[in-house]
Write a protein that holds these residues in place. Structure first.
Motif, PDB file in Angstrom:
ATOM      1  N   GLU A 162     107.522  25.875  -7.786  1.00 13.30           N
ATOM      2  CA  GLU A 162     107.463  25.220  -9.095  1.00 13.30           C
ATOM      3  C   GLU A 162     106.647  26.082 -10.061  1.00 13.30           C
ATOM      4  O   GLU A 162     106.893  26.105 -11.257  1.00 13.30           O
ATOM      5  CB  GLU A 162     106.845  23.822  -8.984  1.00 13.30           C
ATOM      6  N   GLU A 163     105.650  26.814  -9.489  1.00 10.20           N
ATOM      7  CA  GLU A 163     104.956  27.853 -10.254  1.00 10.20           C
ATOM      8  C   GLU A 163     105.514  29.201  -9.824  1.00 10.20           C
ATOM      9  O   GLU A 163     105.524  29.537  -8.646  1.00 10.20           O
ATOM     10  CB  GLU A 163     103.445  27.802 -10.009  1.00 10.20           C
ATOM     11  N   ILE A 164     105.980  29.969 -10.795  1.00 13.19           N
ATOM     12  CA  ILE A 164     106.561  31.283 -10.525  1.00 13.19           C
ATOM     13  C   ILE A 164     105.496  32.344 -10.789  1.00 13.19           C
ATOM     14  O   ILE A 164     104.824  32.314 -11.817  1.00 13.19           O
ATOM     15  CB  ILE A 164     107.786  31.528 -11.422  1.00 13.19           C
ATOM     16  N   ILE A 165     105.326  33.281  -9.851  1.00 15.04           N
ATOM     17  CA  ILE A 165     104.377  34.378 -10.023  1.00 15.04           C
ATOM     18  C   ILE A 165     105.158  35.635 -10.390  1.00 15.04           C
ATOM     19  O   ILE A 165     106.108  36.014  -9.703  1.00 15.04           O
ATOM     20  CB  ILE A 165     103.551  34.630  -8.746  1.00 15.04           C
ATOM     21  N   VAL A 166     104.736  36.280 -11.474  1.00 11.53           N
ATOM     22  CA  VAL A 166     105.408  37.475 -11.976  1.00 11.53           C
ATOM     23  C   VAL A 166     104.460  38.667 -11.887  1.00 11.53           C
ATOM     24  O   VAL A 166     103.323  38.602 -12.358  1.00 11.53           O
ATOM     25  CB  VAL A 166     105.843  37.294 -13.444  1.00 11.53           C
ATOM     26  N   SER A 167     104.932  39.750 -11.268  1.00 13.02           N
ATOM     27  CA  SER A 167     104.176  40.988 -11.214  1.00 13.02           C
ATOM     28  C   SER A 167     104.666  41.895 -12.340  1.00 13.02           C
ATOM     29  O   SER A 167     105.824  42.291 -12.361  1.00 13.02           O
ATOM     30  CB  SER A 167     104.380  41.688  -9.857  1.00 13.02           C
ATOM     31  N   ILE A 168     103.781  42.194 -13.294  1.00 13.80           N
ATOM     32  CA  ILE A 168     104.153  42.987 -14.459  1.00 13.80           C
ATOM     33  C   ILE A 168     104.212  44.475 -14.090  1.00 13.80           C
ATOM     34  O   ILE A 168     103.358  44.976 -13.362  1.00 13.80           O
ATOM     35  CB  ILE A 168     103.143  42.785 -15.614  1.00 13.80           C
ATOM     36  N   LYS A 169     105.224  45.177 -14.598  1.00  7.51           N
ATOM     37  CA  LYS A 169     105.328  46.614 -14.368  1.00  7.51           C
ATOM     38  C   LYS A 169     104.056  47.312 -14.840  1.00  7.51           C
ATOM     39  O   LYS A 169     103.493  46.960 -15.869  1.00  7.51           O
ATOM     40  CB  LYS A 169     106.524  47.196 -15.123  1.00  7.51           C
ATOM     41  N   LYS A 170     103.630  48.306 -14.088  1.00  8.36           N
ATOM     42  CA  LYS A 170     102.366  48.976 -14.372  1.00  8.36           C
ATOM     43  C   LYS A 170     102.320  49.522 -15.794  1.00  8.36           C
ATOM     44  O   LYS A 170     101.294  49.409 -16.483  1.00  8.36           O
ATOM     45  CB  LYS A 170     102.143  50.109 -13.370  1.00  8.36           C
ATOM     46  N   GLU A 171     103.437  50.115 -16.266  1.00  6.75           N
ATOM     47  CA  GLU A 171     103.430  50.722 -17.600  1.00  6.75           C
ATOM     48  C   GLU A 171     103.377  49.690 -18.718  1.00  6.75           C
ATOM     49  O   GLU A 171     103.087  50.028 -19.875  1.00  6.75           O
ATOM     50  CB  GLU A 171     104.665  51.616 -17.787  1.00  6.75           C
ATOM     51  N   ASP A 172     103.654  48.405 -18.402  1.00  9.83           N
ATOM     52  CA  ASP A 172     103.632  47.342 -19.410  1.00  9.83           C
ATOM     53  C   ASP A 172     102.361  46.501 -19.379  1.00  9.83           C
ATOM     54  O   ASP A 172     102.174  45.630 -20.228  1.00  9.83           O
ATOM     55  CB  ASP A 172     104.835  46.404 -19.216  1.00  9.83           C
ATOM     56  N   GLN A 173     101.497  46.750 -18.417  1.00 14.13           N
ATOM     57  CA  GLN A 173     100.337  45.883 -18.221  1.00 14.13           C
ATOM     58  C   GLN A 173      99.358  45.945 -19.384  1.00 14.13           C
ATOM     59  O   GLN A 173      99.117  47.008 -19.967  1.00 14.13           O
ATOM     60  CB  GLN A 173      99.615  46.260 -16.924  1.00 14.13           C
ATOM     61  N   LEU A 174      98.784  44.776 -19.731  1.00 16.26           N
ATOM     62  CA  LEU A 174      97.763  44.650 -20.760  1.00 16.26           C
ATOM     63  C   LEU A 174      96.458  44.195 -20.116  1.00 16.26           C
ATOM     64  O   LEU A 174      96.474  43.545 -19.063  1.00 16.26           O
ATOM     65  CB  LEU A 174      98.187  43.626 -21.817  1.00 16.26           C
TER      66      LEU A 174
END
Length: 366
Positions: free
Chosen positions: A130-142
Motif C-alpha cells: 500500500e506504501e510504494i518505495i521508490v529508489s531514485i536514480k543516482k544522477e537525479d538524487q536531491l
C-alpha cells in the motif's frame, strides 16, 4: 495517453507542495500540504481553501472536498475541487495496479524547493505494497525533496501512486492509487484496474525528455553568475546546444558528416594503394575495406530517428575498435616501408660497390 498536468499547491499564498489534475476540475495532493499539525487538534476539521498554480503563473482557486474523511481514516491524500474547469480534454486516468510492479522503472514530476521551476525524477520501484518505495536514480538524487510531496508516481505513462514523503536522499515513499481509492473512494474520478506492462527494458532516447533533463541541470547548477561575471563553461555550452530546437539531431548529423569524411579519405587511400602494385599489404587492404563498411553503417545509425541508446553505444565501441585497427595498419605499413627502403638502400650500396669495381678494373686494363 493523456498528459499529466502537475502544479504547485498554495495555502495563504505560500507554496506547500505539489498536486496534479485528476479530472477537469479536481486536483489530488497529500493531506499534509493543506493541513498542519496544530490544525489536527481542532474539534472540527473544516474544508480548506487552496490554490493550484500551473505554468508558474496560472493560479486557480479551489476547496478540499474530503479533508475530514482523510483525517478520520488516516490517509495522507486529499481531493481539491477547483472553481474553474481546466484542461477539458486532459482527464487523467488513475491506475489501480492489479500486478506486482516491483523492479519497474518509474518517474515523478513535481516542484521541490531545490528546483522551483519543476523537475522530473526517474527511479525504480523496490517495494510495492500500500506504501510504494521508490529508489531514485543516482544522477537525479536531491539532498532534499521538500515540496515534492503530492507529485504523481508514474509507471509506463500510468499514474499508480502519489509521493508522500522522503525516506532519505535515495528513496521516496508513495501511496498507491489502489489503496487511496479503497479508503477514500473515487469521487467520480476516472480509474482503471489494470496490469501495468514493464515496457522500459530497452531505453530509447527521447529528445523531449533529454531537453527537460538539461533544462533542470542548467536551472539547478548554473551558471549562477552575475551579468558582470558570466563565465559560461564548455559543459554549459554543450548543454545549451542540446536545448536548441533539433539540437541533438544536429549534433548527431555533425558526427555523421565527420564519419563521411573519414570514409572518403579511406576510400581515396585504398584506391591509391590498389593502383600502385605492392604499395599496401593485402591484410591492410582487407582491414581498410572492413572499416569503410563499418563506418557507413555507423553513419546510418547517427542519421536515424528515434535514437537507440544501445545502437549509439555500439557506434562508440566501433570508433574505438576502428582506431585500433587503423593504428595497427599504420605500424604495419610503416615497418613494411622501412624494410622496403632498407632493401632498396642495400641494392644501391651493392650497385655502388659494383660500379667502383668496374671503374677500378677499367683503369687497370687501360
Amino acid at each position: 495517453m493523456k498528459k499529466i498536468v502537475t502544479g504547485e499547491i498554495l495555502k495563504n499564498d505560500t507554496v506547500m507542495g505539489t498536486g496534479f489534475l485528476v479530472a477537469s476540475d479536481i486536483v489530488m495532493t497529500v493531506k499534509h500540504n493543506v493541513i498542519s499539525g496544530d490544525e489536527f487538534l481542532e474539534d472540527e476539521i473544516k474544508e480548506e481553501d487552496i490554490a493550484f498554480r500551473i505554468n508558474n503563473y496560472d493560479e486557480v482557486q479551489g476547496t478540499t472536498i474530503n479533508l475530514n474523511e482523510s483525517v478520520e481514516k488516516g490517509v495522507d491524500c486529499v481531493y481539491i475541487r477547483l472553481n474553474e474547469t481546466l484542461c477539458e480534454n486532459e482527464i487523467q486516468v488513475l491506475a489501480e495496479c492489479e500486478n506486482d510492479i516491483t523492479g519497474y522503472n518509474c518517474s515523478t514530476q513535481g516542484f521541490p524547493k531545490l528546483s522551483p521551476e519543476g523537475i522530473e525524477l526517474e527511479g525504480k520501484i523496490v517495494s510495492n505494497q500500500e506504501e510504494i518505495i521508490v529508489s531514485i536514480k543516482k544522477e537525479d538524487q536531491l539532498q532534499n525533496y521538500e515540496g515534492l510531496s503530492g507529485a504523481p508516481l508514474i509507471v509506463a505513462g500510468n499514474v499508480v501512486g502519489i509521493i508522500t514523503k522522503q525516506e532519505n536522499i535515495e528513496r521516496l515513499e508513495a501511496l498507491s492509487i489502489k489503496y487511496i481509492i479503497e479508503k477514500l473512494g473515487n469521487e467520480g474520478l476516472k480509474t482503471s484496474k489494470r496490469n501495468i506492462p514493464n515496457c522500459f527494458q530497452d531505453d530509447v532516447f527521447s529528445i523531449q525528455t533529454l531537453k527537460q533533463k538539461v533544462e533542470q541541470i542548467i536551472s539547478m547548477v548554473g551558471p549562477r553568475y552575475s551579468k558582470n561575471l558570466n563565465v559560461k563553461t564548455g559543459i554549459y555550452r554543450e548543454l545549451s546546444f542540446i536545448l536548441k530546437k533539433d539540437g541533438v539531431k544536429e549534433k548527431l548529423s555533425i558526427i555523421g558528416n565527420k564519419l563521411g569524411e573519414c570514409i572518403k579519405k579511406l576510400i581515396e587511400f585504398d584506391s591509391y594503394g590498389r593502383d600502385e602494385e605492392n604499395l599496401l599489404l593485402d591484410d591492410s587492404k582487407n582491414t581498410i575495406s572492413e572499416v569503410i563498411i563499418q563506418l557507413k553503417n555507423d553513419r546510418e545509425t547517427c542519421n536515424s530517428n528515434p535514437y537507440s541508446e544501445k545502437e549509439l553505444k555500439q557506434v562508440v565501441f566501433h570508433m574505438e575498435e576502428n582506431e585500433k585497427k587503423l593504428r595497427s595498419i599504420f605500424e604495419l605499413e610503416k615497418n613494411a616501408l622501412k624494410r622496403k627502403m632498407e632493401t632498396e638502400l642495400s641494392i644501391i650500396r651493392i650497385g655502388e660497390d659494383l660500379w667502383h669495381h668496374i671503374c677500378v678494373f677499367s683503369q687497370h686494363n687501360i
